[in-house]
Design a protein around this motif. Structure first.
Motif, PDB file in Angstrom:
ATOM      1  N   TRP A  13       1.853   5.065   8.288  1.00 17.77           N
ATOM      2  CA  TRP A  13       1.871   3.665   8.717  1.00 17.77           C
ATOM      3  C   TRP A  13       0.604   2.927   8.300  1.00 17.77           C
ATOM      4  CZ3 TRP A  13       6.659   3.261   9.506  1.00 17.77           C
ATOM      5  CH2 TRP A  13       7.385   4.261  10.156  1.00 17.77           C
ATOM      6  N   ASN A  14      -0.253   3.590   7.524  1.00 15.38           N
ATOM      7  CA  ASN A  14      -1.445   2.946   6.955  1.00 15.38           C
ATOM      8  C   ASN A  14      -2.310   2.257   8.003  1.00 15.38           C
ATOM      9  OD1 ASN A  14      -0.871   3.539   4.115  1.00 15.38           O
ATOM     10  ND2 ASN A  14       0.866   2.171   4.398  1.00 15.38           N
TER      11      ASN A  14
ATOM     12  N   ASP B 292      -1.166   9.433   7.137  1.00 14.39           N
ATOM     13  CA  ASP B 292      -0.923   8.268   7.984  1.00 14.39           C
ATOM     14  C   ASP B 292       0.100   7.379   7.291  1.00 14.39           C
ATOM     15  OD1 ASP B 292      -0.897   6.201   9.762  1.00 14.39           O
ATOM     16  OD2 ASP B 292      -2.881   5.440   9.259  1.00 14.39           O
TER      17      ASP B 292
ATOM     18  N   VAL C 144       2.548   4.986   0.752  1.00 20.42           N
ATOM     19  CA  VAL C 144       2.822   5.747   1.961  1.00 20.42           C
ATOM     20  C   VAL C 144       1.997   7.022   1.917  1.00 20.42           C
ATOM     21  CG1 VAL C 144       4.590   6.936   3.303  1.00 20.42           C
ATOM     22  CG2 VAL C 144       5.149   4.798   2.127  1.00 20.42           C
ATOM     23  N   MET C 145       1.026   7.136   2.801  1.00 21.44           N
ATOM     24  CA  MET C 145       0.133   8.280   2.813  1.00 21.44           C
ATOM     25  C   MET C 145       0.667   9.341   3.771  1.00 21.44           C
ATOM     26  SD  MET C 145      -2.016   7.067   0.699  1.00 21.44           S
ATOM     27  CE  MET C 145      -3.355   8.267   0.787  1.00 21.44           C
TER      28      MET C 145
ATOM     29  N   THR D  28       0.848  -1.185   0.000  1.00 20.15           N
ATOM     30  CA  THR D  28       0.000   0.000   0.000  1.00 20.15           C
ATOM     31  C   THR D  28       0.886   1.237   0.000  1.00 20.15           C
ATOM     32  OG1 THR D  28      -0.089  -0.101   2.423  1.00 20.15           O
ATOM     33  CG2 THR D  28      -1.901  -1.097   1.218  1.00 20.15           C
TER      34      THR D  28
END
Length: 459
Positions: free
Chosen positions: A159-160, A157, A153-154, A151
């Motif tokens: 750490w998703n 967040d 890296v947002m 997924t």
């Protein structure tokens, strides 16, 4: 009226040039260039205000910016622009207030001063630019661009949604008598992303009958890993290199990433927790890093004999070790065993981390950068570096616990994998419960939340 018309003497010229270096526009005001002088003063004040704002309001984010190549590039551009502007103001001020041509001595003195002031501005800028370039090079060399996670890296967040992130920390060792790398030091750091509370799970190199992940690896070793043949004992520290040498173990993974991929999943299955990222330090490269920072000071409780023929001795006492001595301190098993060595390795890494203060790093930054590029490999993506830096600041103020899977807790020849996973669950549950309890009863950190010594062998 120009500076030539005013006929400034050597003393006034020197004073005004020096003053204009400290506060732009002074020489222009003295030369009756009021609008230009006031504009330069305003620009200077705005520049200083901007620097102060960056170092006060955004001080918490400076370390995060330092690991982002894009920001390092902008920093380099900004430094060069400011240095050139500052140098231009110094030269401009000198031209306005320099003594008359007939005053040869005065002109020589003011010209010499101007050149020295320009050098005083340009030299540290060149050094800072060099540091920024080296930092950018290290980040681009060590950390892959994009993300290796499933997924993205947002920013909101990174750490998703995960409550904990788990890092596999490896110490790689090689020897002339054998090809490849053996991961003789293996530790999983499980970090609470909210508090920084950390549990370290230490895995001995000599774990046997290791269950490999389902798929080609498990199909090849259905009863547990047995190594490359009768000449190898089939220990956990061999898994990394075996995967590198046998592409069929992890199909579709390129060379250089096969070992980390298989070892991460193997240890994840062993502990019952996901292993998100890894970082490996080559021990020989680590020795170069120690030499680059001028050595590392440790306290040796008992003399340590090293070398195949017992040719070396690290005497007991507090002393500064060279890179080679630090390497032997962390790898010698003569008159001791794997478990004592594991403790010394933790002590050594802890000592290096504590003694790598900012001044030490700056004084040897170029050598450290070169050694670091040779010594470290990781799959931590660049996009995640700012979040890791922020998390590391939390870890410094949190409590760190350690659980080593060594005898008598674990029989390394015949490990009880269910018992190991149960110990991991209990350690993480205890850590989580104690953190919540501390949060409920103590709004601020207490002395018991400070970092603790992880191993009795550390002094």
């Amino acid at each position: 009226m120009t500076g030539e018309d005013r006929r400034f003497g050597p003393g006034a010229s020197i004073a005004l040039t020096l003053a204009s270096t400290l506060l732009w526009g002074v020489a222009h005001l003295a030369a009756e260039r009021r609008k230009t002088g006031l504009a330069l003063m305003a620009a200077y004040v705005l520049m200083l205000a901007g620097v102060l704002i960056v170092f006060t309001a955004f001080s918490a984010n400076l370390l995060s910016l330092a690991v982002q190549p894009r920001w390092l590039t902008w920093l380099t551009v900004a430094l060069v622009a400011v240095a050139l502007a500052w140098t231009g103001v110094i030269v401009w001020s000198f031209l306005l207030v320099r003594p008359a041509r007939s005053d040869t001595v005065g002109r020589f003195l003011t010209t010499t001063l101007t050149v020295a002031l320009c050098a005083l501005v340009l030299a540290p800028t060149a050094y800072a630019t060099r540091l920024a370039y080296l930092s950018r090079d290290v980040v681009n060399t060590l950390f892959p661009r994009g993300t290796t996670a499933t997924t993205p890296v947002m920013a909101q967040d990174p750490w998703n949604g995960a409550e904990r992130v788990n890092f596999l920390l490896l110490g790689g060792d090689s020897a002339p008598s054998r090809p490849g790398v053996r991961t003789d030091s293996m530790t999983v750091a499980s970090v609470d992303v909210a508090t920084g509370a950390t549990v370290l799970f230490g895995l001995p190199r000599n774990l046997q009958q290791v269950q490999l992940p389902e798929g080609p690896a498990r199909d090849h070793f259905p009863s547990g890993f047995t190594g490359a043949g009768p000449d190898t004992p089939g220990l956990l520290n061999e898994v990394f290199q075996y995967a590198e040498d046998h592409p069929e173990m992890v199909p579709g993974v390129q060379k250089g990433q096969r070992g980390p991929a298989l070892l991460k999943q193997t240890i994840a299955d062993m502990l019952g927790i996901p292993v998100d990222y890894y970082a490996m330090v080559d021990m020989k490269g680590f020795a170069e890093m120690v030499d680059a920072m001028g050595g590392v000071q440790v306290t040796i409780k008992d003399p340590i004999v090293y070398g195949r023929y017992r040719e070396g001795l690290l005497a007991a006492g507090t002393r500064k070790l060279s890179g080679e001595e630090a390497l032997w301190y962390g790898r010698s098993r003569t008159d001791s065993d794997d478990y004592v060595r594991m403790g010394r390795q933790k002590c050594l890494l802890n000592a290096v981390a504590k003694q790598a203060d900012p001044m030490t790093v700056l004084n040897s930054f170029e050598r450290l950068a070169a050694a670091t590029k040779r010594a470290i490999s990781t799959d931590l993506p660049q996009d995640l570096l700012p979040a890791v830096v922020d998390l590391s600041q939390k870890v410094k103020g949190a409590k760190i616990r350690s659980l080593n899977f060594v005898p008598p807790l674990v029989n390394t020849a015949d490990p009880d994998w269910y018992a190991i996973r149960r110990e991991v669950d209990d350690a993480l549950e205890e850590r989580s419960s104690s953190t919540k309890t501390a949060g409920a009863h103590s709004p601020s950190p207490t002395p018991t939340d400070a970092p603790v010594n992880l191993d009795a062998t550390c002094a």
